[in-house]
Scaffold this active site. Structure first.
Site, PDB file in Angstrom:
ATOM      1  N   ASN A 119       4.519  -0.546 -13.930  1.00  0.00           N
ATOM      2  CA  ASN A 119       5.022  -0.070 -15.223  1.00  0.00           C
ATOM      3  C   ASN A 119       4.907  -1.189 -16.247  1.00  0.00           C
ATOM      4  OD1 ASN A 119       7.628  -1.605 -15.253  1.00  0.00           O
ATOM      5  ND2 ASN A 119       7.963  -0.392 -13.406  1.00  0.00           N
ATOM      6  N   ASP A 141      10.540   4.045  -8.654  1.00  0.00           N
ATOM      7  CA  ASP A 141      11.346   4.933  -7.813  1.00  0.00           C
ATOM      8  C   ASP A 141      10.575   5.407  -6.579  1.00  0.00           C
ATOM      9  OD1 ASP A 141      13.678   4.886  -9.350  1.00  0.00           O
ATOM     10  OD2 ASP A 141      12.859   6.344 -10.770  1.00  0.00           O
ATOM     11  N   LYS A 181     -10.390  -1.582  -0.115  1.00  0.00           N
ATOM     12  CA  LYS A 181     -10.505  -0.836  -1.366  1.00  0.00           C
ATOM     13  C   LYS A 181     -10.942   0.603  -1.052  1.00  0.00           C
ATOM     14  CE  LYS A 181     -12.963  -0.989  -5.767  1.00  0.00           C
ATOM     15  NZ  LYS A 181     -14.252  -0.348  -5.734  1.00  0.00           N
ATOM     16  N   PHE A 210      21.232  -1.179 -15.673  1.00  0.00           N
ATOM     17  CA  PHE A 210      20.592  -0.728 -16.907  1.00  0.00           C
ATOM     18  C   PHE A 210      20.237   0.741 -16.750  1.00  0.00           C
ATOM     19  CE2 PHE A 210      19.272  -4.215 -19.830  1.00  0.00           C
ATOM     20  CZ  PHE A 210      19.968  -5.230 -19.208  1.00  0.00           C
ATOM     21  N   LYS A 219      25.396   7.729 -14.350  1.00  0.00           N
ATOM     22  CA  LYS A 219      24.843   6.660 -13.498  1.00  0.00           C
ATOM     23  C   LYS A 219      25.894   5.604 -13.192  1.00  0.00           C
ATOM     24  CE  LYS A 219      20.095   6.825 -14.593  1.00  0.00           C
ATOM     25  NZ  LYS A 219      18.982   6.345 -15.417  1.00  0.00           N
ATOM     26  N   LYS A 241      26.661   5.153  -9.254  1.00  0.00           N
ATOM     27  CA  LYS A 241      26.214   3.920  -8.581  1.00  0.00           C
ATOM     28  C   LYS A 241      27.339   2.899  -8.449  1.00  0.00           C
ATOM     29  CE  LYS A 241      21.371   4.518  -9.982  1.00  0.00           C
ATOM     30  NZ  LYS A 241      20.082   3.849 -10.208  1.00  0.00           N
TER      31      LYS A 241
END
Ligand code: CTP
Length: 414
Positions: free
Chosen positions: A223, A293, A303, A339, A353, A357
């Site tokens: 990301n 995730d 490869k 976060f 959240k 959590k």
């Protein structure tokens, strides 16, 4: 702010009145507490004139209002700075010795922010016993400034000079006084916040950056996280004397600080292993990493070849949730901060959240905010606490956001 300036017997004591003057000019109230040796270098009259207050030198002074003056001073002061701080006062503080007005005051002030500006000869500074004392004081939350290098009064040159009064003033302003004057406040709570972490937070775990989930020997799922937010948090904490365990995914960022111990990882599972191993030895954790995730079910060690026009299917399996796992491991004494990156129903989702959590705070990033998010140098966040607190920052640099997070989540109410 009410500031106590301690002065001990080093040649640099002649510069202390300038520090007092700078603090007064910035609008703070100052009282000076000196050792007998300091009076060889600076006179009470000078200090009384610049501070506008009487000077405290003697534990048993018959002119004192009472012989427990140091107790009254410890209640009055909000911050204490000792400049210069000799090896002697450092040794007394580290050993719990109180045999004059300044050393007794320091012992009774340990629960509040103390800054020391050491000044001594290079060999004394480097002496293992002095270094051990410094290390111990730092470990219990005392802020010890690095001495400057240069020509010393004894004719040699090296590390050991007291930082210049302007530098000490700049450090105090950056780390404590600006926050006190800005009075940054949570919406639901008007108590001003200190910017010095609670001394219980000696070691803090920070996760940063993206994770890479391997597809084959040359490809991965990743990301756009740059790691900047987590590195800024590590820097802010370390600058405040906190030991930081920084666990980071792949990033081009570099960081070099004696209080930061960096562990580089690549995948979510590696980050999970490092974070769960380090968390029990930390009093708090701030998980700012953008963890994938999911990961490919199978990783090829070569490869992969093109599969033709019909395309190919990659099966993904779920990664462990590091934050949720730390939430189950957390003890009463630990603080856990996560976060949340949300695009819709931001506050609602972040609150969910926070509870799910088992977090103490959640830092909400909204991708809808211009200037916030991946890769950019600015950010705007809302910090939600399990106590119902809710504080939204303006658009700030990531360094400033890190300051705000540390202040709201790890600093005591002033
Ligand atoms: N996080 C984590 N481990 C994961 C996924 C996320 O530790 N496997 C942490 C992140 O570091 C962040 C917080 O969880 O502190 C929130 O991540 P986010 O992706 O916003 O939320 P998720 O819990 O993954 O939920 P969703 O993707 O459904 O919004």
């Amino acid at each position: 702010m009410k500031i106590l300036v301690g002065i001990t017997g080093g040649i640099a004591a002649y510069k202390s009145p300038l520090l007092v003057r700078l603090l007064r000019k910035a609008g703070h109230e100052v009282r000076c507490v000196v050792t007998q040796h300091a009076l060889q270098f600076v006179t009470p009259l000078t200090l009384e004139t610049v501070s506008g207050n009487k000077v405290y030198a003697d534990l048993f002074d018959s002119h004192n209002d009472h012989t427990t003056e140091h107790i009254a001073l410890k209640d009055w002061g909000e911050l204490m700075v000792v400049a210069p701080a000799t090896a002697n006062i450092i040794g007394k503080m580290a050993s719990g010795i109180g045999d004059d007005a300044l050393s007794t005051l320091l012992l009774s002030f340990m629960h509040k922010p103390i800054y020391l500006a050491p000044a001594m000869n290079t060999q004394m500074w480097e002496c293992p016993a002095v270094q051990r004392n410094i290390e111990y004081l730092r470990s219990i939350g005392v802020h010890v400034l690095e001495p400057a290098s240069g020509e010393l009064a004894c004719g040699t040159s090296g590390a050991g000079r007291m930082p210049e009064p302007e530098e000490i003033f700049a450090t105090l302003t950056r780390e404590v006084l600006s926050g006190a004057k800005m009075g940054v406040q949570a919406e639901s709570d008007n108590t001003p916040l200190s910017s010095i972490p609670n001394p219980q937070f000696q070691r803090v775990l920070v996760t940063a950056g993206p994770t890479y989930e391997r597809i084959d020997s040359v490809r991965f799922i990743g990301n756009y996280s740059s790691g900047k937010m987590g590195f800024a948090l590590a820097q802010v904490l370390a600058d405040k004397g906190v030991e930081v365990e920084l666990v980071t995914g792949p990033t081009a960022l570099e960081i070099d600080h004696p209080h930061i111990h960096r562990t580089d990882v690549e995948s979510a599972r590696e980050m999970f292993d490092a974070a769960t191993a380090l968390f029990p030895s930390c009093q708090a954790a701030i998980l700012s990493a953008a963890v994938a995730d999911y990961r490919p079910e199978h990783t090829a060690d070569h490869k992969l070849k093109k599969q033709g026009a019909e395309g190919m299917t990659l099966t993904l399996v779920q990664n462990p949730d590091i934050l949720a796992t730390l939430g189950t491991m957390k003890t009463e004494q630990q603080t856990l901060i996560g976060f949340a990156l949300e695009t819709d129903n931001e506050l609602d989702n972040a609150q969910k959240k926070l509870k799910k959590k088992n977090l103490d705070y959640i830092v909400l990033n909204s991708l809808r905010d211009a200037g916030a998010g991946f890769g950019v140098d600015t950010n705007r966040v809302t910090i939600l606490g399990r106590d119902g607190s809710n504080y939204a920052t303006p658009l700030l640099t990531k360094g400033q956001v890190a300051e705000e997070i540390v202040k709201h989540c790890l600093c005591p109410k002033a």
